[in-house]
Design an enzyme around this catalytic site. Sequence first.
Site, PDB file in Angstrom:
ATOM      1  N   ASP A 188       3.699 -11.815 -18.141  1.00 20.50           N
ATOM      2  CA  ASP A 188       3.222 -10.402 -17.993  1.00 20.50           C
ATOM      3  C   ASP A 188       2.922  -9.560 -18.952  1.00 20.50           C
ATOM      4  O   ASP A 188       2.497  -8.273 -19.025  1.00 20.50           O
ATOM      5  CB  ASP A 188       4.172  -9.999 -16.837  1.00 20.50           C
ATOM      6  CG  ASP A 188       5.350  -9.317 -17.547  1.00 20.50           C
ATOM      7  OD1 ASP A 188       5.829  -9.867 -18.751  1.00 20.50           O
ATOM      8  OD2 ASP A 188       6.072  -8.367 -17.241  1.00 20.50           O
ATOM      9  N   ASP A 242      11.335 -11.522 -18.353  1.00 18.11           N
ATOM     10  CA  ASP A 242      11.232 -10.193 -17.807  1.00 18.11           C
ATOM     11  C   ASP A 242      10.117  -9.748 -17.251  1.00 18.11           C
ATOM     12  O   ASP A 242       8.964 -10.094 -17.866  1.00 18.11           O
ATOM     13  CB  ASP A 242      11.687  -9.443 -19.026  1.00 18.11           C
ATOM     14  CG  ASP A 242      13.028  -9.610 -19.659  1.00 18.11           C
ATOM     15  OD1 ASP A 242      14.113  -9.772 -18.872  1.00 18.11           O
ATOM     16  OD2 ASP A 242      13.297  -9.557 -21.061  1.00 18.11           O
ATOM     17  N   ASP A 258       7.618 -16.703 -18.806  1.00 16.35           N
ATOM     18  CA  ASP A 258       8.288 -15.558 -19.403  1.00 16.35           C
ATOM     19  C   ASP A 258       9.559 -14.984 -18.441  1.00 16.35           C
ATOM     20  O   ASP A 258       9.378 -15.524 -17.167  1.00 16.35           O
ATOM     21  CB  ASP A 258       7.353 -14.400 -19.640  1.00 16.35           C
ATOM     22  CG  ASP A 258       7.958 -13.156 -20.384  1.00 16.35           C
ATOM     23  OD1 ASP A 258       8.926 -13.407 -21.221  1.00 16.35           O
ATOM     24  OD2 ASP A 258       7.630 -12.260 -19.701  1.00 16.35           O
ATOM     25  N   ARG A 313      13.477  -7.005 -30.300  1.00 15.90           N
ATOM     26  CA  ARG A 313      13.836  -5.584 -30.361  1.00 15.90           C
ATOM     27  C   ARG A 313      13.171  -4.847 -31.603  1.00 15.90           C
ATOM     28  O   ARG A 313      12.709  -3.737 -31.711  1.00 15.90           O
ATOM     29  CB  ARG A 313      15.308  -5.410 -30.283  1.00 15.90           C
ATOM     30  CG  ARG A 313      15.867  -5.601 -28.857  1.00 15.90           C
ATOM     31  CD  ARG A 313      17.134  -5.110 -28.770  1.00 15.90           C
ATOM     32  NE  ARG A 313      18.308  -5.816 -29.843  1.00 15.90           N
ATOM     33  CZ  ARG A 313      18.916  -6.802 -29.541  1.00 15.90           C
ATOM     34  NH1 ARG A 313      18.568  -7.393 -28.270  1.00 15.90           N
ATOM     35  NH2 ARG A 313      19.754  -7.204 -30.275  1.00 15.90           N
TER      36      ARG A 313
END
Length: 270
Positions: free
Chosen positions: A207, A30, A28, A76
């Site tokens: 995460d 971010d 991943d 988003r």
Amino acid sequence: MTPPVEGEPGRGPGVILRGREFSAVIFDLDGVITDTAAVHRRAWAAVFDEFLARHHPEQPEFGEQDYLTYVDGKNRADGVRSFLDSRSITLPETTAEDEPAAESVAALAERKDRLFHEFLDAEGPHPIAPTVDLIRRLRSAGVPVAVVSASRNAATVLSRAGVAVDVRVDGIDADRLGLPGKPDPALFLEAARRLRLDPADAVVVEDAESGVAAATNGGFGQVVGIATAGHASALERSGADVVVPDVVALTWSTQSGVERRRGPDRTQGG
């Protein structure tokens, strides 16, 4: 030290993690490769807190647990829908042309993206040194590395952070290919397809709860959860095979030797 291993014919070099050999590692972005998760969190908080103050002042502000549970790892629009649903708030998907001031899922998502870019331009992405070091060592040993991110900004963030990978699957790909976001495994499965390997032959490092669930749902061979304090149990419930504070808590062995080195704090650049 785990002894070096030779890659199987047709697979190329591999990496041994927790006693098993894998052909590639998928990360991943971010919160794993860069600390841009904190930038995303600030942008989301600014957007949702303004929206709630204006339209639902009785509601509590957007908090850390809201980010981790409803937004982290999702695209988003899905993040907007998920958080608003948790507060029993419904908005139209888009704003009608004759009502430009009206709120919508698309309007909140666009506002968040604009703020994210403002913060990123002001502060820049900060690479998480131990992960970046591991990526470079894996690639130097011939182990393919991929990045999977729901963000449409993944290429920009990687470039500005100075991180090179072999395969990138991001929010732009998701839109182009019609792939659903995490916790659906579609983005990870697309990365495995581009790497030309079975999901069971790859490690995923994530995460976010939604990302861990996506990798688990996709049948990946090992799902590593990177947890902040107090978040480990949530990643375990989402399906992580092991949860650690950062990648240097594990031993990664390749043909070049043991890819483990105690580096600087995971939030510092490298």
